[in-house]
Design an enzyme around this catalytic site. Structure first.
Site, PDB file in Angstrom:
ATOM      1  N   GLU A 153       5.879   2.860   1.547  1.00  0.00           N
ATOM      2  CA  GLU A 153       7.635   3.193   2.021  1.00  0.00           C
ATOM      3  C   GLU A 153       8.338   2.411   1.379  1.00  0.00           C
ATOM      4  OE1 GLU A 153       5.504   4.236   5.770  1.00  0.00           O
ATOM      5  OE2 GLU A 153       5.261   2.705   4.201  1.00  0.00           O
TER       6      GLU A 153
ATOM      7  N   CYS B  33       8.566  -0.797   8.358  1.00  0.00           N
ATOM      8  CA  CYS B  33       9.046   0.469   7.269  1.00  0.00           C
ATOM      9  C   CYS B  33       9.871   1.334   7.926  1.00  0.00           C
ATOM     10  CB  CYS B  33       7.717   1.261   6.780  1.00  0.00           C
ATOM     11  SG  CYS B  33       6.752   0.061   5.598  1.00  0.00           S
TER      12      CYS B  33
ATOM     13  N   ALA C 145     -38.018   4.061  -6.829  1.00  0.00           N
ATOM     14  CA  ALA C 145     -38.586   3.211  -7.708  1.00  0.00           C
ATOM     15  C   ALA C 145     -39.839   3.566  -7.936  1.00  0.00           C
ATOM     16  CB  ALA C 145     -38.177   1.676  -7.441  1.00  0.00           C
TER      17      ALA C 145
END
Length: 367
Positions: free
Chosen positions: A55, A87, A165
């Site tokens: 903000e 804010c 693997a």
């Protein structure tokens, strides 16, 4: 304002907020858009380290023109005095007429107080729009606040028959370059990348984000009860430049603890569960350190431990078009299951082609 326009601007605020993922922990990654008469006056997202907030950035861009405008914010504006003023107060002072936010902030320091402050100042507050999207974006922050742990994404790169693997341990590269690029983008959206000690020993990985043009790196975490890791490996050599955290048992060799600390690593002592580290304790410690999103890249033993403890919030599998046979190393360690009914079941969220491979995302089944 028509609902379609609200949705469009709020979607933009959500997308801006995602730009902060991996960079603003322990704060939530919030986005904000300031709009008046169909014109975007300012936009912002939570900056690295959590300050300034979204903000504040958007209001600074909008300036005096913000008076009478609508602010679209991807989470309830904060209401408490911390390192910066709230804010909610900044929005009031700027003369914002309306705030659209999808959900409340569950942090006890906010939790509806930001909305109440705005309404008390005569600002219209609309909530609920795009709430599910916001919950997904802020899942890590909410988990940290509710359960004290980060959101965990487990990634596996597998052959079609589930191998990670060959029998000799060769795994570079099972998947193609497009999938590997996608993985680096995923790493960048998380606070930390985590592997087990076996992977760290076998692969000597860097666990860094590469070829993305970024100026930051996630924390690199290794789970190693006894700290039996190579002191001359890539992680050790780069620990001062890029953070390395090692989660170890409380019975680890003090000399190894001192050695790793001397290399610049952060050592985190965790509880044991039998002969292994208690993975719940590990995640609680990581949550206490402020992490909200962790990207785990195996190996198979750590993957099985997380799955077995029901601590995987999202599973991402990259399936490659090759077969390694029964002698290949499985992508998942033993789960100790005796009956099919005990097997963890997952719900598919997404499946798409990535180069020559297929990526699928899964979460817990709704059962």
């Amino acid at each position: 304002m028509p609902a379609a326009q609200d949705a469009r601007y709020l979607a933009l605020a959500l997308s801006l907020g995602r730009r902060g993922q991996g960079r603003c922990w322990p704060n939530p990654a919030v986005g904000c858009v300031i709009v008046k008469e169909g014109r975007i006056l300012g936009r912002g997202w939570t900056q690295p380290g959590g300050r300034p907030h979204a903000e504040t950035v958007a209001l600074a861009q909008a300036g005096a023109a913000a008076r009478g405008a609508t602010a679209y914010v991807s989470l309830e504006p904060c209401a408490h005095h911390g390192k910066t003023p709230p804010c909610a107060e900044a929005l009031i002072a700027a003369g914002i007429a309306r705030v659209v936010a999808p959900i409340a902030d569950i942090d006890p320091k906010v939790d509806g107080q930001g909305f109440a402050m705005l309404r008390a100042a005569g600002i219209e507050v609309s909530t609920g729009l795009m709430a599910q999207e916001a919950l997904e974006d802020h899942a890590g922050f909410f988990l940290n606040r509710e359960q004290g742990r980060p959101f965990v994404t487990l990634k596996l790169a597998l052959s079609l028959d589930g191998r990670i693997a060959t029998a000799t341990g060769e795994s570079k590269w099972i998947t193609g370059p497009a999938a590997r690029h996608e993985v680096h983008a995923m790493r960048a959206r998380h606070d930390a990348v985590m592997v087990g000690a076996g992977t760290a020993r076998a692969d000597d990985p860097t666990l860094t984000v590469r070829d993305m043009g970024l100026d930051f790196q996630p924390v690199r975490i290794v789970i190693s009860r006894r700290l039996d890791l190579p002191l001359m490996g890539q992680l050790a050599r780069t620990a001062r430049a890029i953070p390395v955290w090692i989660c170890h048992g409380r019975d680890a060799d003090p000399a190894l603890i001192e050695a790793w600390q001397g290399l610049g690593a952060r050592l985190i002592a965790c509880d044991l569960a039998g002969r292994q580290l208690d993975i719940s304790s590990v995640l609680q410690e990581l949550g206490a350190a402020g992490l909200t999103r962790v990207f785990c890249e195996g190996g198979g033993a750590l993957a099985a431990t997380l799955i077995g403890a029901d601590l995987v919030d999202e599973l991402v599998i990259f399936s490659a078009g090759l077969l390694l046979g029964a002698e290949g190393r499985p992508g998942m360690g033993a789960l100790g299951l005796e009956r099919l009914g005990e097997a963890p079941r997952l719900t598919l969220l997404e499946e798409r082609r990535v180069g020559v491979d297929v990526m699928s995302r899964w979460t817990r089944a709704n059962v």
